[in-house]
Enzyme design. Sequence first.
Site, PDB file in Angstrom:
ATOM      1  N   ASN A  67      -7.360   6.627  20.519  1.00  0.00           N
ATOM      2  CA  ASN A  67      -8.268   6.349  21.653  1.00  0.00           C
ATOM      3  C   ASN A  67      -8.280   4.867  22.028  1.00  0.00           C
ATOM      4  O   ASN A  67      -8.936   4.479  22.994  1.00  0.00           O
ATOM      5  CB  ASN A  67      -9.700   6.815  21.334  1.00  0.00           C
ATOM      6  CG  ASN A  67     -10.374   6.024  20.219  1.00  0.00           C
ATOM      7  OD1 ASN A  67      -9.763   5.140  19.622  1.00  0.00           O
ATOM      8  ND2 ASN A  67     -11.622   6.340  19.932  1.00  0.00           N
ATOM      9  N   LYS A  68      -7.570   4.029  21.281  1.00  0.00           N
ATOM     10  CA  LYS A  68      -7.698   2.582  21.461  1.00  0.00           C
ATOM     11  C   LYS A  68      -6.873   2.062  22.656  1.00  0.00           C
ATOM     12  O   LYS A  68      -6.168   2.818  23.299  1.00  0.00           O
ATOM     13  CB  LYS A  68      -7.265   1.866  20.174  1.00  0.00           C
ATOM     14  CG  LYS A  68      -8.228   2.115  19.004  1.00  0.00           C
ATOM     15  CD  LYS A  68      -9.578   1.508  19.270  1.00  0.00           C
ATOM     16  CE  LYS A  68     -10.521   1.584  18.079  1.00  0.00           C
ATOM     17  NZ  LYS A  68     -10.931   2.936  17.702  1.00  0.00           N
ATOM     18  N   LEU A  69      -6.994   0.749  22.905  1.00  0.00           N
ATOM     19  CA  LEU A  69      -6.350   0.150  24.087  1.00  0.00           C
ATOM     20  C   LEU A  69      -4.838   0.258  24.013  1.00  0.00           C
ATOM     21  O   LEU A  69      -4.166   0.395  25.033  1.00  0.00           O
ATOM     22  CB  LEU A  69      -6.824  -1.297  24.233  1.00  0.00           C
ATOM     23  CG  LEU A  69      -8.322  -1.342  24.591  1.00  0.00           C
ATOM     24  CD1 LEU A  69      -8.971  -2.623  24.121  1.00  0.00           C
ATOM     25  CD2 LEU A  69      -8.545  -1.141  26.073  1.00  0.00           C
TER      26      LEU A  69
END
Length: 371
Positions: A181-183
Site C-alpha cells: 500500500n506504500k508510495l
Amino acid sequence: MAEIPLAQPDISEQEIAGVAEVLRSTRLSQGPRLHEFEAALAERCACPGAVALSSGTAALDLCLQALDIGPGDEVITPSFTFVATVNAIVRRGATPVFVDICHDTMNLDCSDLARCVSDQTRAVIVVHLFGRPVAMDPVLEFCRAHNLHLIEDACEALGASSNGRPVGSIGDCGVFGFYPNKLITTGEGGAIVSRNLELLALCRALRNQGRTADGFLADRLGHNYRLAEPACALGVGQLARLDEFLARRSKAAARYHRLLEGLPGVSLPPRDCAHGRIAWFFYVLTLDAPQPRRDRLIAQMAGKGIELGDYFPPVHLLDFYRQRYPVLPGSLPVTENMAGRTIALPFFPAITAQQQVTVADELARILAGRG
Ligand SMILES: Cc1ncc(COP(=O)(O)O)c(C=O)c1O
C-alpha cells in the site's frame, strides 16, 4: 474483494520484466540490484547511503539498536501512528512516552514535547503520518537542546520534504516502508537512510547477522533483515516512477477535495503544507460523530463494495499498551478526541475519477441517512 479497494500497488510490465530477469540469473540475494536500489534511494533522499531491509519494522528496529537504545531508556513518539513505530521501542526494552498531536495535521505537536521529556529520555521518533511532513526545525531544536537522538519514521512519506529537505534525511536517521500500500512497493521491504556513514555501516552489518567485511561485530546481536534481489529489482523500477506516483496521488487528493468540500459532518485534511511537500499516502477524513457511527459507516460502505480504513486506532488505547504503559488521563486530549473518528478513503495512483465520484456519492448518501 472490494470493487474499490483502499489501496492498490501499480506494477509496470517493465518492472515485471526486471524481476523476471533477476529470477533467471543465479544471483537472488546481496547482488547488483541491492546496490542499485540503495544508491537510488540515497540519491533521492540526499543522503550518502541507504540500507535496504526486509521491512519498515526491521528498519525501525535497526535504527534503535544502532543508536544503542535499550532498557531504562525512554523514547518519545506519538500514539497516533501505526503500532509498528511503538512496538519497535518496546522490543528494545525501552519505554514509549506518548506525545500529543496537532488537530489539523495529525502530526506530533512540538509544543507538547517538553511535557514528555525526563532524565531517561534518549530519543524522539517523529512520524510523517499519511505522507504529511512534520515541521522539523522546532523538533531538531528541541532534540539538540535536550541531547536526544531523532529518528524519522517516514514509512508513509517517501518523496515528502520539510523546509526543502527530503524527509528521512533530517534527523539522525530515517526509515521507509515498501509494503504494497506504500508510495512505492517491493512486496515487503523497508530501508534506512542517514547522513551518518558510521551509522549506516553499523545498520548494514546488523542486517546481516552482525557481519562486516572484517568478520563479525563482537558486541552486537545481528539479524537477517536482508532484502532479496527480486524485491530490490522491483524497488529500482518503482523508485524511478515515484514522481509520477506522487503527481497522480496529488491529483486524486485535489479531486476528493473538490468532491467532498462542504459535506456536512466531516472535516477534510488540509490541502497544503506551508513548510513542505506532501507525499499524499492516504486521504483521511475526520467525522464529527463518534466511533460507533464511524464503524457503521465503514460497514455500510463495505456493503457497497467500497473499502475504507479505520486509520489509526491510537496505540496507547490498544490493550497491550493500556495495560503496560498507561498514560495519565487527559494527557493526550487531541489524540483521544480524534480516536475512532478518522476514516481513510480508497486512494492509490490508478484510482479513476469515476471511482472517486462513486466514493463521494455513496459517502454523502450514507451520511445523509439515505444509504
Ligand atoms: C508509520 C509506519 N511505521 C512503520 C511501518 C512498518 O512498516 P512495515 O509494515 O514495512 O514493517 C508502517 C507500515 O505500515 C507505517 O505506516
